[in-house]
Design an enzyme around this catalytic site. Structure first.
Site, PDB file in Angstrom:
ATOM      1  N   ASP A 315       0.863  -1.169   0.000  1.00  0.00           N
ATOM      2  CA  ASP A 315       0.000   0.000   0.000  1.00  0.00           C
ATOM      3  C   ASP A 315       0.913   1.237   0.000  1.00  0.00           C
ATOM      4  O   ASP A 315       2.132   1.127   0.126  1.00  0.00           O
ATOM      5  CB  ASP A 315      -0.974  -0.002   1.184  1.00  0.00           C
ATOM      6  CG  ASP A 315      -2.212   0.847   0.872  1.00  0.00           C
ATOM      7  OD1 ASP A 315      -2.156   1.673  -0.055  1.00  0.00           O
ATOM      8  OD2 ASP A 315      -3.227   0.706   1.572  1.00  0.00           O
TER       9      ASP A 315
HETATM   10  C1  NOJ Z   1      -3.989   3.927   0.046  1.00  0.00           C
HETATM   11  C2  NOJ Z   1      -5.172   3.045   0.187  1.00  0.00           C
HETATM   12  O1  NOJ Z   1      -5.124   2.344   1.413  1.00  0.00           O
HETATM   13  C3  NOJ Z   1      -5.304   2.037  -0.939  1.00  0.00           C
HETATM   14  O2  NOJ Z   1      -6.485   1.316  -0.782  1.00  0.00           O
HETATM   15  C4  NOJ Z   1      -5.229   2.730  -2.265  1.00  0.00           C
HETATM   16  O3  NOJ Z   1      -5.399   1.803  -3.297  1.00  0.00           O
HETATM   17  C5  NOJ Z   1      -3.891   3.425  -2.369  1.00  0.00           C
HETATM   18  N1  NOJ Z   1      -3.781   4.423  -1.313  1.00  0.00           N
HETATM   19  C6  NOJ Z   1      -3.687   4.094  -3.720  1.00  0.00           C
HETATM   20  O4  NOJ Z   1      -4.492   5.190  -3.856  1.00  0.00           O
END
Ligand code: NOJ
Length: 784
Positions: A315
């Site tokens: 993430d």
């Molecule tokens: C953080 C989020 O937790 C995740 O779900 C998302 O896909 C990413 N950012 C990218 O935007």
């Protein structure tokens, strides 16, 4: 075509019998031919699959052989565009273009649109030594330009086909806008309504979430990833993210292994079986280890036991955040831990690009680990057809014709209707009477064309949704007077994906007009709930009651016209006991997307009979959280006439609305629940469902089990089957369910699956509380 049998009176018994024999012969011959053909086809398709796989493997290996270490590490590096950030802004941004041109970036996120993706792709393919195309990822959570209901809302449809339809159109639009990959579905089973991201998931139940997440994967990916109308899915967040302590986003997670296996992992496993091309890990620690460094779940389970051959992306800087967690000394150690644990691609962390080469040179990371990660990334790119044509998704003409098409919007309206849940309907307030002459449409969300788009709105155009007011006006026709008044604002701050929200707690100047509108109307539709940016990432709430002046507005209107239908918009369960006590009708409409107002009007006017069921328990108060139907019994379940049992002394244990709850404009009756356990490997459960009301309706019949005693305590109820059935007034149907090892067992704390003999309850009914119950004994024969 008429299928009814015709008898030919001139055919004698003998003739009939020889005709029968010759028919039987023909049928046997046909069956044999079909079997032979099927087997050959199967073998052929296996063969051709194998050839395809071999070609893929050869291609990927040959390419890998040509790559330098730096280029390999580049494939594991993902950067965001600088104009659309979905996480904390990175400090560096210098040198992006150079890195792209040198082939030192494998993927970009937040680059959208046929033109932008084409330009970025050209930069890489035309300038880098090997021309390896980028894979473009984006958060396409519930639609790209045409918005569908937030996933929690869609889960209320309890309908995999509906969810699949939504995902397939999101994929179609995304692909037309140059994207290859969505960071969805989020399949975190969530039990805490305070956590803002329950909006993105399928609710609190692992069984329902498994079916719906797998359907969503199939919707995004279709039959073939190389098909231009599909994109790669990403099962996220692996794992445990929704179990953040106290519902606070990014918080730690401390759960048993049994909970991990029985509650959290099933939707992931189901999605892997459905072919999910990629995974995203999560920000949280789990049992003391950040998920990005969790070798057990990423290598042993996912890539080992489950045979996942795609790649895992971290993430947003979750690898870098291992330092703040206190799990790694510095970014270099974080990189070392993450790559060894099976995190293949580093999203916005800069850990791999800065340190992997050094770590390989120091023999801390085996080159085989890097090769495996790179192979996985290249394989997904190969499957998407990017090596054949890196620009195939970036086509402006196609983009123009595809986005926000009439067909896409009509699908969004269908999905939105299926997602609505009727929570209360005293005296059949709904559907609205055909002879009605005046309707007040009031509330801060009544003419809001933006809120229904929800929080993760991808490329939706701000203020593009059909508001409740617009939908009601369009359907009501000219003979009905619509009296609109906003009443009050819900928020005073600008709507902003990354900004804090401020609620209106002082400005009541609009109250008088709303009260006047209510006074002169036969019925009031009051649209209240949450702001669309109240739920979502970083949007946890300590208090899930309605914010600002909304309850005050309700009271003011109720005092002059109690004939109120609440149209609730929200991305999480909200605590509304006062509304439930007073308002005669409540419609849960979540954030329904682009066609929200039309879908709501369809239900309000009875053109669509609601059939949605809650995928998450609605608590009475904050203090009841976490509250979920599949809890354990405790040693003192009560109720008792004294104090020493598991309860609150100031409130009931019961939720406001239980999991699986939802009403219809008709009534359903369950009868004749019977269990046949004579074959312990396939227990048969049957029940009669009858539509006892006046109109056609659709019911979601739900089956729960309880393993009465086991070597690990089991929940008081577990959903193990459901069927969505449409019945005409008076019609009844016999429903059968089959329970096998798959439904009757559970994982222990070592991660071993067990089926234990003993007594089971089986319960069938309209929600997780109102159920018929039978009991059966599972004999030792099925226990392996
Ligand atoms: C953080 C989020 O937790 C995740 O779900 C998302 O896909 C990413 N950012 C990218 O935007």
């Amino acid at each position: 075509m008429n299928n009814s049998k015709q008898t030919n009176p001139s055919v004698t018994l003998h003739e009939a019998s020889s005709q029968y024999q010759s028919n039987t012969h023909k049928i046997k011959w046909l069956a044999k031919t079909i079997v032979t053909l099927t087997v050959s086809l199967f073998l052929f398709s296996c063969g051709s699959k194998q050839v395809e796989n071999n070609e893929e493997e050869v291609f990927v290996s040959e390419l890998l052989d040509k790559m330098t270490l730096e280029e390999k590490i580049g494939q594991l590096h993902q950067i965001t565009s600088q104009w659309n950030m979905t996480g904390p802004a990175p400090e560096y941004a210098q040198g992006h273009e150079e890195r792209l041109k040198s082939g030192l970036v494998g993927s970009m996120l937040n680059v959208i649109g046929a033109e932008a993706t084409l330009n970025a792709q050209k930069l890489v393919v035309e300038n880098s030594r090997l021309g390896i195309p980028l894979i473009f990822g984006y958060d396409v959570i519930h639609g790209y330009r045409t918005m569908f209901p937030v996933p929690l809302g869609e889960a209320a449809s309890w309908d995999p086909e509906v969810v699949k339809l939504s995902a397939s159109i999101a994929a179609l639009e995304s692909a037309a806008a140059g994207l290859h990959w969505t960071f969805a579905p989020m399949m975190d089973v969530g039990r805490d309504a305070r956590w803002g991201r329950v909006m993105e998931g399928a609710g609190e139940d692992p069984y329902l979430a498994s079916i719906l997440s797998a359907a969503r994967v199939r919707g995004f990916q279709g039959e073939n990833l190389a098909d231009q109308k599909t994109i790669a899915a990403c099962a996220k967040h692996f794992a445990g993210y929704a179990f953040a302590e106290s519902g606070k986003d990014y918080n730690n997670v401390d759960i048993s292994n049994a909970t991990l296996h029985n509650v959290i992992l099933p939707p992931f496993k189901a999605s892997t079986a459905a072919g999910a091309a990629t995974y995203m890990n999560s920000f949280n620690t789990i049992q003391g280890l950040p998920a990005s460094s969790n070798e057990y779940i990423q290598r042993q389970l996912l890539k080992g036991d489950w045979g996942f051959d795609g790649f895992v992306v971290s993430d947003w800087n979750s690898i870098g955040e291992m330092v703040a967690h206190g799990a790694a000394r510095d970014l270099k150690e974080a990189a070392n831990m993450a790559i060894n644990a099976g995190s293949d691609m580093d999203m916005e962390g800069n850990a791999y690009t800065n340190f992997l080469a050094e770590l390989v040179e120091e023999s801390k990371v085996d080159i085989k680990i890097i090769d495996d990660a790179v192979k996985r990334v290249l394989t997904v790119k190969y499957r998407l057809g990017l090596f054949e044509d890196p620009y195939k998704y970036s086509n402006k003409e196609w983009e123009k014709n595809t986005l926000y098409s009439l067909g896409n919007k009509s699908a969004a309206r269908k999905v939105a209707r299926e997602s609505i849940v009727l929570l209360k309907n005293e005296e059949n307030k709904l559907p609205i009477s055909k002879s009605i002459k005046s309707i007040a449409v009031v509330g801060p969300l009544a003419d809001d064309k933006d809120a229904p788009l929800g929080n993760w709105r991808a490329d939706a155009v701000a203020n593009s949704a059909v508001s409740v007011l617009e939908g009601i006006k369009a359907r009501a026709g000219k003979d009905v007077t619509i009296n609109y008044a906003k009443g009050c604002d819900l928020v005073t701050s600008e709507r902003n994906f990354a900004g804090e929200i401020k609620f209106n707690t002082t400005d009541r100047t609009g109250f008088a007009a709303a009260v006047a509108a209510a006074k002169k109307s036969e019925i009031v539709l009051l649209a209240i709930g949450e702001d669309c940016f109240q739920s979502g990432e970083g949007r946890s709430q300590a208090d899930i009651r309605l914010k600002g002046l909304q309850m005050e507005l309700f009271d003011a209107i109720y005092a002059v016209n109690p004939n109120i239908v609440i149209v609730l918009m929200n991305g999480r369960p909200v605590a509304i006991p006062e509304l439930d006590a007073k308002a005669p009708a409540i419609l849960e409409t979540w954030f329904l997307g682009s066609e929200a107002g039309h879908a709501i009007a369809d239900v309000v006017f009875g053109d669509h009979n609601p059939s949605g069921k809650l995928p998450m328990t609605f608590p009475r108060s904050n203090g009841q959280i976490p509250i979920y139907y599949n809890a354990m019994n405790t040693g003192r379940p009560g109720p008792k006439n004294e104090v020493f049992w598991s309860h609150y002394t100031d409130q009931s244990n019961a939720p406001l609305y239980p999991f699986g709850y939802g009403l219809s404009y008709t009534d359903f009756k369950y009868d004749n629940l019977a269990v046949d356990s004579s074959d312990p490997s396939a227990i048969q459960v049957s029940v009669t469902l009858q539509n006892t009301g006046a109109v056609t309706g659709t019911e979601v019949a739900q089956l729960y089990i309880r393993d009465q005693f086991a070597s690990l305590v089991r929940p008081i109820k577990e959903l193990k089957g459901f069927q969505k059935v449409t019945l005409k007034s008076g019609e009844s149907k016999n429903l059968t369910f089959t329970l096998t090892e798959k439904e009757l067992g559970f994982y222990d704390n070592e991660g071993n699956y067990k089926v234990e003999d003993g007594m089971f309850d089986v319960m069938v009914g309209t929600n997780s509380t109102d159920l018929l119950t039978e009991t059966f004994l599972l004999t030792a024969e099925v226990v392996q």
